[in-house]
Design an enzyme around this catalytic site. Structure first.
Site, PDB file in Angstrom:
ATOM      1  N   LYS A 183       0.849  -1.194   0.000  1.00 52.59           N
ATOM      2  CA  LYS A 183       0.000   0.000   0.000  1.00 52.59           C
ATOM      3  C   LYS A 183       0.885   1.245   0.000  1.00 52.59           C
ATOM      4  CE  LYS A 183      -1.635   2.936   2.685  1.00 52.59           C
ATOM      5  NZ  LYS A 183      -1.648   4.173   1.854  1.00 52.59           N
ATOM      6  N   GLU A 258      10.209   1.537  10.428  1.00 54.75           N
ATOM      7  CA  GLU A 258      11.223   2.554  10.151  1.00 54.75           C
ATOM      8  C   GLU A 258      10.518   3.891  10.282  1.00 54.75           C
ATOM      9  OE1 GLU A 258      13.107   5.255   8.916  1.00 54.75           O
ATOM     10  OE2 GLU A 258      13.002   4.522   6.860  1.00 54.75           O
ATOM     11  N   CYS A 292      13.750  10.955   6.228  1.00 54.15           N
ATOM     12  CA  CYS A 292      13.663  10.544   7.636  1.00 54.15           C
ATOM     13  C   CYS A 292      14.992  10.732   8.357  1.00 54.15           C
ATOM     14  CB  CYS A 292      13.164   9.118   7.750  1.00 54.15           C
ATOM     15  SG  CYS A 292      14.083   7.976   6.735  1.00 54.15           S
ATOM     16  N   GLU A 389       9.890  16.310  14.591  1.00 56.57           N
ATOM     17  CA  GLU A 389      10.283  16.078  13.205  1.00 56.57           C
ATOM     18  C   GLU A 389       9.450  17.002  12.321  1.00 56.57           C
ATOM     19  OE1 GLU A 389       9.307  12.234  11.323  1.00 56.57           O
ATOM     20  OE2 GLU A 389      11.347  12.274  10.547  1.00 56.57           O
TER      21      GLU A 389
HETATM   22  P1  NAP Z   1       2.226   8.484   7.766  1.00 55.24           P
HETATM   23  O1  NAP Z   1       0.865   8.910   8.094  1.00 55.24           O
HETATM   24  O2  NAP Z   1       3.023   7.772   8.783  1.00 55.24           O
HETATM   25  O3  NAP Z   1       2.124   7.625   6.415  1.00 55.24           O
HETATM   26  C1  NAP Z   1       2.968   6.564   6.026  1.00 55.24           C
HETATM   27  C2  NAP Z   1       2.143   5.462   5.397  1.00 55.24           C
HETATM   28  O4  NAP Z   1       1.285   4.870   6.375  1.00 55.24           O
HETATM   29  C3  NAP Z   1       1.211   5.931   4.286  1.00 55.24           C
HETATM   30  O5  NAP Z   1       1.112   4.924   3.308  1.00 55.24           O
HETATM   31  C4  NAP Z   1      -0.092   6.100   5.036  1.00 55.24           C
HETATM   32  O6  NAP Z   1      -1.232   6.104   4.219  1.00 55.24           O
HETATM   33  C5  NAP Z   1      -0.059   4.911   5.956  1.00 55.24           C
HETATM   34  N1  NAP Z   1      -0.938   5.023   7.114  1.00 55.24           N
HETATM   35  C6  NAP Z   1      -1.424   6.149   7.706  1.00 55.24           C
HETATM   36  N2  NAP Z   1      -2.191   5.840   8.761  1.00 55.24           N
HETATM   37  C7  NAP Z   1      -2.207   4.493   8.844  1.00 55.24           C
HETATM   38  C8  NAP Z   1      -2.823   3.569   9.731  1.00 55.24           C
HETATM   39  N3  NAP Z   1      -3.572   3.983  10.754  1.00 55.24           N
HETATM   40  N4  NAP Z   1      -2.628   2.246   9.536  1.00 55.24           N
HETATM   41  C9  NAP Z   1      -1.851   1.810   8.523  1.00 55.24           C
HETATM   42  N5  NAP Z   1      -1.258   2.638   7.650  1.00 55.24           N
HETATM   43  C10 NAP Z   1      -1.412   3.960   7.807  1.00 55.24           C
HETATM   44  O7  NAP Z   1       3.066   9.695   7.286  1.00 55.24           O
HETATM   45  P2  NAP Z   1       2.478  11.008   6.596  1.00 55.24           P
HETATM   46  O8  NAP Z   1       1.147  11.395   7.094  1.00 55.24           O
HETATM   47  O9  NAP Z   1       2.603  10.802   5.153  1.00 55.24           O
HETATM   48  O10 NAP Z   1       3.530  12.036   7.126  1.00 55.24           O
HETATM   49  C11 NAP Z   1       3.399  12.539   8.448  1.00 55.24           C
HETATM   50  C12 NAP Z   1       4.752  12.652   9.077  1.00 55.24           C
HETATM   51  O11 NAP Z   1       5.369  11.361   9.109  1.00 55.24           O
HETATM   52  C13 NAP Z   1       5.750  13.495   8.317  1.00 55.24           C
HETATM   53  O12 NAP Z   1       5.566  14.839   8.555  1.00 55.24           O
HETATM   54  C14 NAP Z   1       7.033  12.953   8.846  1.00 55.24           C
HETATM   55  O13 NAP Z   1       7.309  13.533  10.082  1.00 55.24           O
HETATM   56  C15 NAP Z   1       6.756  11.486   9.038  1.00 55.24           C
HETATM   57  N6  NAP Z   1       7.235  10.656   7.915  1.00 55.24           N
HETATM   58  C16 NAP Z   1       8.336   9.902   8.116  1.00 55.24           C
HETATM   59  C17 NAP Z   1       8.826   9.142   7.083  1.00 55.24           C
HETATM   60  C18 NAP Z   1      10.037   8.307   7.230  1.00 55.24           C
HETATM   61  O14 NAP Z   1      10.672   7.988   6.236  1.00 55.24           O
HETATM   62  N7  NAP Z   1      10.387   7.886   8.424  1.00 55.24           N
HETATM   63  C19 NAP Z   1       8.204   9.145   5.834  1.00 55.24           C
HETATM   64  C20 NAP Z   1       7.047   9.918   5.668  1.00 55.24           C
HETATM   65  C21 NAP Z   1       6.590  10.658   6.732  1.00 55.24           C
HETATM   66  P3  NAP Z   1      -1.828   7.531   3.724  1.00 55.24           P
HETATM   67  O15 NAP Z   1      -1.034   7.896   2.533  1.00 55.24           O
HETATM   68  O16 NAP Z   1      -3.231   7.286   3.398  1.00 55.24           O
HETATM   69  O17 NAP Z   1      -1.680   8.494   4.851  1.00 55.24           O
END
Ligand code: NAP
Ligand code: MG
Length: 486
Positions: A183, A258, A292, A389
C-alpha cells in the site's frame, strides 16, 4: 503537463492477482502534482474488501502456484529482470516520480530510480544464499534449521521516496520467497503501480505482488489487521508506527518499523569547512527536507559557529528552487499543501519560541507548495524546532562548547535514526560515533546509502533493519528440525 505516460493512465487502478481492477466500491482519489497544484490523474482507492481480495490472492500465490515451487535461482532471475526493466524505463519512471512527489528530476533520475533498480539486483543475488545451520545437539540426534519465508507481507510505504521505499520492501520480501501486498502513500501512488506493471512484465506470477493504493486509515489499517498477513513492513511517522503496533497485536503481527528522526549533525571546529558546509546543506535540504534521516539539528562548535552560518547561507543562495522537472533545479516543492502548511507552522513556532530566523521561512509567490530553505540559529535543544520532526527544509542550529555537552544534547531526543560527525581527529570521530544513539552514523559525510548496508533506527525511530543481509533475514523465520539417529 504530459499525462500520456503509460503508467499514469492504464495502471491508475489496483493491481491484484496479476490484473488491473477498480475498487469494488468504485471509489477513486486524485493525485496532485505539488509543483503546479494540478491533478495528474485519478487512482482507484482500495477499501477493506479490496485489501481482502489482494491478501487472498497473495496467500494463494504463496501456498500454491508457480511461486511456491520456483527454484531460488529462478526467483533471482525474475528479481534481476525487474531491476533491468526499472533501468530500461528509468526516464519515464523518474519523470513520474517527480510529477507525483515534487522531488527534482536530477534526484529521481540519478538517485531514487537507479537505487531502486540496484535494490532488486542486490536481493536477486541473495535468493540462492538463504541457508540454514546444522546445530551441535546432544548425541543420537541431528538438528538443523530451515530459513523459511513468512508468507504474505503487508508493505506500507511513505511519500518521501516512493519507488525506493517500495523497492526496499518488495525486493527482500520476494527474494526470501514471500508474497506481498503493497500500500503506497496516498500522495504518491504512481511509481508503485508502474513497478507492478514492470514486475508482471518480468514474469512475476499473478498474486505475488499486489499494489493497492488507498487511505492509511482504511486500506493500511485493514492490511495490518488481516489474519492472513504474516508481517507488516512500515516506513512512516512514529505516531502511525504506534498505531500499527496496537492494531497488529490482535494477530501478533511481525513488524519492522522505520519511523521518524530528528538527527543531529555535529560539526567540530577542526572539521574541513567546505566539506562540512556541503554536508550540512545536503543533510537538511536534500529532497526539500523530506527525509527521515535529515540532519535537522546542526550542532556547531562555538569557534566556527558564526563563520559557518554565513557560509552555509551563501551556499544556500546558490541552490535554485523551482520547477522540479528542470535539471537545474536543486530544491522542489513540499509533497502536498498539508505538508507545506505544517512546515510553515513550525517556522511560526520557532519564531514564537525565540529562535532567530536567518533566512527562508516563507512560501514564495506563485503556484506550487514551495517553502524557502530555512535556517534558524539560537535554537536550544528544548525548543519545538529541535524536538519535533518537521519533515521540511528547516534547519535548527544549536551552538556548543564541549564534547560531553554536545553528546548529551544530541542524544536528548526520543529518536535515534541517524547522526553525522565532522572532524579531522580520527579518535574523536570514532569515539563520537560510538556514543551517538543512532542506527546510522556518518563521519565526514552525510546521507550515504547502499543496498548492502543494514538501515534502521534505535529508540522511537523504530526497530528491525532494512537492506543488507539483516534486511533479508527479517523476511524469514527459522524452523528447527530434529532427526533421530539412534
Ligand atoms: P504516515 O501517516 O506515517 O504515512 C505513512 C504510510 O502509512 C502511508 O502509506 C499512510 O497512508 C499509511 N498510514 C497512515 N495511517 C495508517 C494507519 N492507521 N494504519 C496503517 N497505515 C497507515 O506519514 P504522513 O502522514 O505521510 O507524514 C506525516 C509525518 O510522518 C511526516 O511529517 C514525517 O514527520 C513522518 N514521515 C516519516 C517518514 C520516514 O521515512 N520515516 C516518511 C514519511 C513521513 P496515507 O497515505 O493514506 O496516509
Ligand atoms: Mg502527488
Amino acid at each position: 503537463m504530459t499525462t500520456d505516460l503509460r503508467a499514469t493512465l492504464k495502471p491508475a487502478r489496483l493491481f491484484i492477482d496479476g490484473q488491473w481492477t477498480d475498487a469494488l466500491s468504485g471509489a477513486a482519489f486524485k493525485t496532485i502534482n505539488p509543483a503546479t497544484e494540478e491533478t495528474i490523474t485519478e487512482v482507484a482507492e482500495a477499501g477493506a474488501e479490496d485489501v481482502d481480495r489482494a491478501v487472498q490472492a497473495a496467500r494463494r500465490a504463496f501456498t500454491s502456484g508457480p511461486w511456491a515451487k520456483m527454484p531460488p535461482s529462478e526467483r533471482g532471475r525474475i528479481l534481476w529482470k525487474i531491476g533491468d526493466l526499472i533501468e530500461a524505463n528509468l526516464q519515464e519512471m523518474a519523470r513520474l516520480e517527480t510529477l507525483d512527489q515534487g522531488k527534482t528530476i536530477t534526484d529521481s533520475s540519478r538517485v531514487d530510480v537507479p537505487m531502486a533498480a540496484d535494490c532488486f539486483r542486490y536481493f536477486a543475488g541473495w535468493t540462492t544464499k538463504i541457508e540454514g545451520e546444522t546445530i551441535p545437539v546432544r548425541g543420537g540426534s541431528l538438528n538443523y534449521t530451515l530459513r523459511e519465508p513468512i508468507g504474505v507481507i503487508g508493505s506500507i510505504t511513505p511519500w518521501n521516496f516512493p519507488i525506493l521505499m517500495a523497492a526496499w520492501k518488495v525486493a527482500p520480501a520476494l527474494a526470501a520467497g514471500n508474497t506481498v501486498v503493497l500500500k503506497p502513500a496516498q500522495q504518491t501512488p504512481l511509481t508503485a503501480l508502474f513497478l507492478a506493471e514492470l514486475a508482471h512484465e518480468a514474469g512475476l506470477p499473478p498474486g505475488v505482488l499486489n499494489v493497492i493504493p488507498g487511505r492509511g486509515t482504511v486500506a493500511g489499517s485493514a492490511l495490518v489487521q488481516h489474519p492472513l498477513v504474516g508481517k507488516i513492513a512500515f516506513t512512516g511517522s512514529t505516531e502511525v508506527g504506534r498505531d500499527i503496533m496496537r492494531r497488529g497485536s490482535d494477530t501478533l503481527k511481525r513488524l519492522t518499523l522505520e519511523l521518524g528522526g530528528k538527527s543531529p549533525n555535529v560539526v567540530f571546529a577542526d572539521a574541513d569547512l567546505d566539506q562540512a558546509i556541503r554536508g550540512a546543506s545536503n543533510g537538511i535540504f536534500f529532497n526539500k527536507g523530506e527525509v527521515c534521516t535529515a540532519g535537522s539539528r546542526l550542532f556547531l562548535e562555538d569557534a566556527l559557529h558564526d563563520a559557518f552560518v554565513d557560509r552555509l547561507q551563501a551556499h544556500l543562495a546558490k541552490l535554485t528552487q523551482g520547477d522540479p522537472l528542470d535539471p537545474k533545479t536543486r530544491i522542489g516543492p513540499q509533497v502536498s499543501e498539508a505538508q507545506m502548511k505544517q512546515v510553515l507552522s513550525y517556522v511560526d513556532k520557532g519564531k514564537a519560541e525565540g529562535a532567530r530566523l536567518v533566512c527562508g521561512g516563507e512560501r514564495p509567490a506563485g503556484r506550487g507548495y514551495f517553502v524557502r530553505p530555512t535556517i534558524f540559529t539560537g535554537v536550544r535543544n528544548d525548543m519545538t524546532l529541535a524536538r519535533e520532526e518537521i519533515f521540511g527544509p528547516v534547519l535548527a542550529v544549536v551552538r556548543f562548547k564541549e564534547l560531553e555537552e554536545v553528546l548529551a544534547a544530541a542524544n536528548d531526543t526520543p529518536y535515534g535514526l541517524a547522526a553525522g560527525v565532522w572532524t579531522k581527529d580520527i579518535k574523536k570521530a570514532h569515539r563520537t560515533a560510538r556514543l551517538l544513539q543512532a542506527g546510522t552514523v556518518w563521519i565526514n559525510t552525510y546521507g550515504l546509502y547502499d543496498n548492502a548496508m543494514p538501515f534502521g533506527g534505535l529508540k522511537q525511530s523504530g526497530y528491525g533493519r532494512e537492506l543488507g543481509r539483516q534486511g533479508l533475514l527479517e523476511y524469514t523465520q527459522t524452523k528447527s528440525v530434529w532427526v533421530d539417529l539412534a
